[in-house]
Structures are given as structure tokens and as C-alpha cells.
Motif scaffolding. Sequence first.
Motif, PDB file in Angstrom:
ATOM      1  N   ALA A 112       0.846  -1.192   0.000  1.00 12.39           N
ATOM      2  CA  ALA A 112       0.000   0.000   0.000  1.00 12.39           C
ATOM      3  C   ALA A 112       0.880   1.240   0.000  1.00 12.39           C
ATOM      4  CB  ALA A 112      -0.935   0.018   1.218  1.00 12.39           C
ATOM      5  N   LEU A 113       0.380   2.318  -0.633  1.00 13.75           N
ATOM      6  CA  LEU A 113       1.125   3.565  -0.755  1.00 13.75           C
ATOM      7  C   LEU A 113       0.205   4.751  -0.477  1.00 13.75           C
ATOM      8  CD1 LEU A 113       2.976   2.707  -4.092  1.00 13.75           C
ATOM      9  CD2 LEU A 113       4.068   2.859  -1.841  1.00 13.75           C
ATOM     10  N   ARG A 114       0.757   5.747   0.209  1.00 14.48           N
ATOM     11  CA  ARG A 114      -0.008   6.982   0.433  1.00 14.48           C
ATOM     12  C   ARG A 114       0.941   8.173   0.407  1.00 14.48           C
ATOM     13  NH1 ARG A 114      -2.691   7.599   6.034  1.00 14.48           N
ATOM     14  NH2 ARG A 114      -0.911   8.932   6.524  1.00 14.48           N
ATOM     15  N   GLY A 126       6.163  10.270   1.093  1.00 15.25           N
ATOM     16  CA  GLY A 126       5.029   9.360   1.057  1.00 15.25           C
ATOM     17  C   GLY A 126       5.275   8.197   1.995  1.00 15.25           C
ATOM     18  N   LEU A 127       4.208   7.460   2.291  1.00 11.33           N
ATOM     19  CA  LEU A 127       4.286   6.318   3.189  1.00 11.33           C
ATOM     20  C   LEU A 127       4.133   5.037   2.384  1.00 11.33           C
ATOM     21  CD1 LEU A 127       2.047   7.606   6.123  1.00 11.33           C
ATOM     22  CD2 LEU A 127       4.526   7.795   5.869  1.00 11.33           C
ATOM     23  N   ALA A 128       5.060   4.118   2.582  1.00 13.59           N
ATOM     24  CA  ALA A 128       5.036   2.832   1.893  1.00 13.59           C
ATOM     25  C   ALA A 128       4.827   1.726   2.923  1.00 13.59           C
ATOM     26  CB  ALA A 128       6.343   2.602   1.136  1.00 13.59           C
ATOM     27  N   ALA A 129       3.717   0.989   2.782  1.00 13.94           N
ATOM     28  CA  ALA A 129       3.462  -0.167   3.643  1.00 13.94           C
ATOM     29  C   ALA A 129       4.044  -1.403   2.972  1.00 13.94           C
ATOM     30  CB  ALA A 129       1.972  -0.338   3.878  1.00 13.94           C
ATOM     31  N   LEU A 130       4.861  -2.131   3.704  1.00 17.80           N
ATOM     32  CA  LEU A 130       5.616  -3.257   3.152  1.00 17.80           C
ATOM     33  C   LEU A 130       5.289  -4.529   3.916  1.00 17.80           C
ATOM     34  CD1 LEU A 130       9.064  -1.412   3.110  1.00 17.80           C
ATOM     35  CD2 LEU A 130       7.415  -1.552   1.221  1.00 17.80           C
ATOM     36  N   ARG A 131       5.114  -5.613   3.176  1.00 20.88           N
ATOM     37  CA  ARG A 131       4.959  -6.922   3.809  1.00 20.88           C
ATOM     38  C   ARG A 131       6.283  -7.663   3.694  1.00 20.88           C
ATOM     39  NH1 ARG A 131       0.158 -11.471   3.030  1.00 20.88           N
ATOM     40  NH2 ARG A 131       0.904 -12.860   4.686  1.00 20.88           N
ATOM     41  N   ILE A 132       6.792  -8.100   4.835  1.00 27.43           N
ATOM     42  CA  ILE A 132       8.124  -8.695   4.906  1.00 27.43           C
ATOM     43  C   ILE A 132       7.981 -10.171   5.274  1.00 27.43           C
ATOM     44  CG2 ILE A 132      10.354  -8.595   6.080  1.00 27.43           C
ATOM     45  CD1 ILE A 132       9.637  -5.584   6.615  1.00 27.43           C
ATOM     46  N   THR A 133       8.508 -11.026   4.420  1.00 34.32           N
ATOM     47  CA  THR A 133       8.394 -12.469   4.626  1.00 34.32           C
ATOM     48  C   THR A 133       9.791 -13.068   4.677  1.00 34.32           C
ATOM     49  OG1 THR A 133       6.323 -12.482   3.363  1.00 34.32           O
ATOM     50  CG2 THR A 133       7.382 -14.602   3.756  1.00 34.32           C
ATOM     51  N   THR A 134      10.088 -13.755   5.767  1.00 36.81           N
ATOM     52  CA  THR A 134      11.412 -14.354   5.956  1.00 36.81           C
ATOM     53  C   THR A 134      11.291 -15.858   6.125  1.00 36.81           C
ATOM     54  OG1 THR A 134      12.272 -12.329   6.974  1.00 36.81           O
ATOM     55  CG2 THR A 134      13.473 -14.357   7.418  1.00 36.81           C
ATOM     56  N   VAL A 135      12.154 -16.586   5.408  1.00 35.78           N
ATOM     57  CA  VAL A 135      12.203 -18.052   5.501  1.00 35.78           C
ATOM     58  C   VAL A 135      13.643 -18.471   5.775  1.00 35.78           C
ATOM     59  CG1 VAL A 135      10.252 -18.322   3.918  1.00 35.78           C
ATOM     60  CG2 VAL A 135      12.585 -18.337   3.006  1.00 35.78           C
ATOM     61  N   ASP A 136      13.823 -19.762   6.094  1.00 33.66           N
ATOM     62  CA  ASP A 136      15.171 -20.272   6.307  1.00 33.66           C
ATOM     63  C   ASP A 136      15.644 -21.062   5.096  1.00 33.66           C
ATOM     64  OD1 ASP A 136      13.972 -22.774   6.439  1.00 33.66           O
ATOM     65  OD2 ASP A 136      14.337 -23.063   8.587  1.00 33.66           O
ATOM     66  N   GLN A 137      16.766 -21.736   5.217  1.00 40.67           N
ATOM     67  CA  GLN A 137      17.396 -22.426   4.093  1.00 40.67           C
ATOM     68  C   GLN A 137      16.560 -23.599   3.584  1.00 40.67           C
ATOM     69  OE1 GLN A 137      18.521 -22.363   7.199  1.00 40.67           O
ATOM     70  NE2 GLN A 137      18.663 -24.492   7.874  1.00 40.67           N
ATOM     71  N   GLY A 161      -0.945  10.223  -6.811  1.00 40.96           N
ATOM     72  CA  GLY A 161      -2.316   9.746  -6.661  1.00 40.96           C
ATOM     73  C   GLY A 161      -2.467   8.634  -5.642  1.00 40.96           C
ATOM     74  N   HIS A 162      -1.384   8.228  -5.012  1.00 42.58           N
ATOM     75  CA  HIS A 162      -1.468   7.159  -4.004  1.00 42.58           C
ATOM     76  C   HIS A 162      -2.129   7.706  -2.734  1.00 42.58           C
ATOM     77  CE1 HIS A 162       0.869   4.597  -6.534  1.00 42.58           C
ATOM     78  NE2 HIS A 162       2.004   5.266  -6.390  1.00 42.58           N
ATOM     79  N   ASP A 163      -3.195   7.045  -2.285  1.00 42.55           N
ATOM     80  CA  ASP A 163      -3.938   7.536  -1.122  1.00 42.55           C
ATOM     81  C   ASP A 163      -4.559   6.373  -0.350  1.00 42.55           C
ATOM     82  OD1 ASP A 163      -4.937   9.463   0.604  1.00 42.55           O
ATOM     83  OD2 ASP A 163      -6.816   9.677  -0.515  1.00 42.55           O
ATOM     84  N   ALA A 164      -3.792   5.330  -0.110  1.00 46.25           N
ATOM     85  CA  ALA A 164      -4.309   4.133   0.551  1.00 46.25           C
ATOM     86  C   ALA A 164      -4.586   4.394   2.029  1.00 46.25           C
ATOM     87  CB  ALA A 164      -3.310   2.996   0.407  1.00 46.25           C
ATOM     88  N   ASP A 165      -5.535   3.662   2.574  1.00 41.78           N
ATOM     89  CA  ASP A 165      -5.836   3.699   4.002  1.00 41.78           C
ATOM     90  C   ASP A 165      -4.885   2.719   4.697  1.00 41.78           C
ATOM     91  OD1 ASP A 165      -6.805   3.692   6.558  1.00 41.78           O
ATOM     92  OD2 ASP A 165      -8.735   2.765   6.057  1.00 41.78           O
ATOM     93  N   LEU A 166      -3.861   3.255   5.351  1.00 41.88           N
ATOM     94  CA  LEU A 166      -2.846   2.382   5.949  1.00 41.88           C
ATOM     95  C   LEU A 166      -3.296   1.783   7.272  1.00 41.88           C
ATOM     96  CD1 LEU A 166       0.445   4.316   5.157  1.00 41.88           C
ATOM     97  CD2 LEU A 166      -0.808   2.665   3.773  1.00 41.88           C
ATOM     98  N   SER A 167      -4.415   2.268   7.816  1.00 40.96           N
ATOM     99  CA  SER A 167      -4.908   1.693   9.066  1.00 40.96           C
ATOM    100  C   SER A 167      -5.359   0.243   8.878  1.00 40.96           C
ATOM    101  CB  SER A 167      -6.072   2.524   9.615  1.00 40.96           C
ATOM    102  OG  SER A 167      -7.191   2.456   8.748  1.00 40.96           O
ATOM    103  N   ALA A 168      -5.639  -0.136   7.635  1.00 41.00           N
ATOM    104  CA  ALA A 168      -6.100  -1.499   7.358  1.00 41.00           C
ATOM    105  C   ALA A 168      -4.954  -2.461   7.094  1.00 41.00           C
ATOM    106  CB  ALA A 168      -7.038  -1.493   6.154  1.00 41.00           C
ATOM    107  N   VAL A 169      -3.727  -1.963   7.093  1.00 43.12           N
ATOM    108  CA  VAL A 169      -2.567  -2.799   6.777  1.00 43.12           C
ATOM    109  C   VAL A 169      -2.102  -3.541   8.028  1.00 43.12           C
ATOM    110  CG1 VAL A 169      -0.138  -2.762   6.089  1.00 43.12           C
ATOM    111  CG2 VAL A 169      -1.802  -1.326   4.899  1.00 43.12           C
ATOM    112  N   GLY A 170      -1.867  -4.842   7.874  1.00 42.38           N
ATOM    113  CA  GLY A 170      -1.243  -5.605   8.943  1.00 42.38           C
ATOM    114  C   GLY A 170      -2.162  -5.974  10.076  1.00 42.38           C
ATOM    115  N   PRO A 171      -3.050  -6.948   9.879  1.00 44.04           N
ATOM    116  CA  PRO A 171      -3.918  -7.379  10.966  1.00 44.04           C
ATOM    117  C   PRO A 171      -3.112  -7.946  12.121  1.00 44.04           C
ATOM    118  CG  PRO A 171      -3.997  -8.942   9.146  1.00 44.04           C
ATOM    119  CD  PRO A 171      -3.236  -7.757   8.662  1.00 44.04           C
TER     120      PRO A 171
END
Length: 334
Positions: A112-114, A126-137, A161-171
Amino acid sequence: MTEIPAAEGPYFDELSVGQVFDTAPGLTLSSGHVAQHQAIVGDRLRLALDAHLARKVTGSELASPALVWDVSIGQSTLVTHHVKANLFYRGLAFRRFPALGDTLYTSTEVVALRQNRPRPGRAATGLAALRITTVDQEDRPVLDFWRCAMMPLRDPEAQTGHDADLSAVGPAPGTEKFRDAVRDWRLDAFRAVDRSPGFDALAEGRTVQVVGGDTVSGAPELARLILNIAEVHHDPRTTGPEGRLVYGGHTIGLALSQATRAFPGLVTVAGWHGCDHTGPVYEGDTVTSRVTVERLESLPDGGGLAHLRSEVEAVTGQGASRPVLDWRYAALFA
């Protein structure tokens, strides 16, 4: 004259939802990483310090959870090379706890971007919401969480034009996720060694003020250790007169060290409900904290999860104090 290309990450106006950054180097956790990390943030978790105890309780020689989340965040900075600040983390829960010798790989997705409203005298951001996924070998899930970074625009006049609602990011993760990663741990083996007050000694609503602060030092060294390439943590020319901005996980690590002084029986951190950076921390600041037991949750075979809140302040060399961190997390006690 041929223009020399710059080795740099993207600006906010060069991001789009769905982009994935997954080329950060993998990092194999070693005793050297553990020692340097402990020297900087003062890790006092027994399972990260006592290899014999860790093997009895978990079956392997564990890395500190703080080292693991720091590496995961550091690998995600491919996206946030130009970051100005990190606003929050959400939904961090361990799927498994890596041992020394495991290698971490991280993929970061823009979800998401705002764009921020322009302010006189301030650079466009601007604010960039990022999903970070980490795994092992072995491609086993380790972490999956969200963070929000404030980033500058390359073109200060751009209207994305980015105007996402960041309150909904990351349950927020359910407490069942916190339980799952430690389900097979032998907390009885921990209780047999550790004489500190355990889960049964905790009381909901209790707040402990940790006496004595920790001076923030070794900030660029920590950033290098965890592969964090954000400019503001390395190059003082990118920050203001206050000095070099400290990586947020540095403050969290010191807060965890202080929490273990308040509650020395803390076994590990199973996950976070959320973490807000309420103010900047600079090199040379001294951080202090108070820790509150917000809720207690017993486990079937003894021990339990204590849902804690660490509220952290930073004190400058002139004695001025400001709030810098509000961190809510689930801590395992035997």
C-alpha cells in the motif's frame, strides 16, 4: 560526458503496489553475529545466552529473537534505502525460532502507498506499507509481518495519486500464532534451571520502571551487522543537526534488554501486537523504559504468555526527554 549510474534504492514515486524486492543476501546466523548483537543491545534472554539450556528447552542452540527480526528488517531495506523514518510494525509473529547455523532469506512486497500532503519547508514524502516475509534455508516460514516507511520523492512536484488507508494494513496476529511456535518447548527444563519469578508471579496491571538507562552506541555497526542499508543509519549528511538517526530495531533491542531486567524470567518474545515509533532516537541518546503487564494467558502445560507493553523515552545530552517507542508484545514465561 557519460552519466554514471547511482547505486541506490527506489524513491517513493518509483514504487508501485505489488512490487517485490527479494535480492538481499541471505545471512547465516553465527556465534559472531550473536556476540556483536549482544554487545550493542545488551540481550539478556537466557535461551540466547546459554546454549546448553536452549538445547534442553527447544532442542537446538537458538539465536536471539531480536537478532532474527533485526536481520529480517535489515534485508528489507533494499526498498527503503532513502527512508526518512519508520512509523510502525504490525503483525510480527514467529512461525519458528531459527538456530545458529540457519540462514535467513527475506522477500519484501509493496502492499500500500499513500503520498503525504505537502508542507511548506519540508521535502515531499510518502508512506510505503511493506509486507516482509522471511524463511530459512529449507524454505520454512520464520517471520511474516508489515512495516510502514516514510520515503522522499525523487520528483518533489510529482503527484502520484497514491492515497491508501494504511490503518487497514497488517492485521494483529491471534494469540494462537504466538502459542504455535513454542508449543513443543520444555518449559519444565527452563524452570529447573532458572530461579527467577515465573509466570505465576506476574500480575495484570503491574508496571515496572526500569532504573537506569542505556546509552545508544554502535548504531552503524548494528546496521552493518544486519544488512541494513538505509542511508540515515550510516551517513550523517542525510540527517539534521541532531546527528545520525538510529535504526528503530536498535531501540527495540534495548527495550527488550530492559524488560528482562524488570522480568528476568522472560523466556522469549513470541511475537508483537504492534510497535509504533513515536519519536526519533539519535546516537548518544540514553533510553529508559517502563514495562506494563497488560494481560496474562496461561498455557496448558504450565507457564504462559504475558502480553507486555514497553514505553520508551530518549534523553538527550542536555537532559531533555521525549517518548520514542510504544511496543506491545507477547512474552513467554515458564
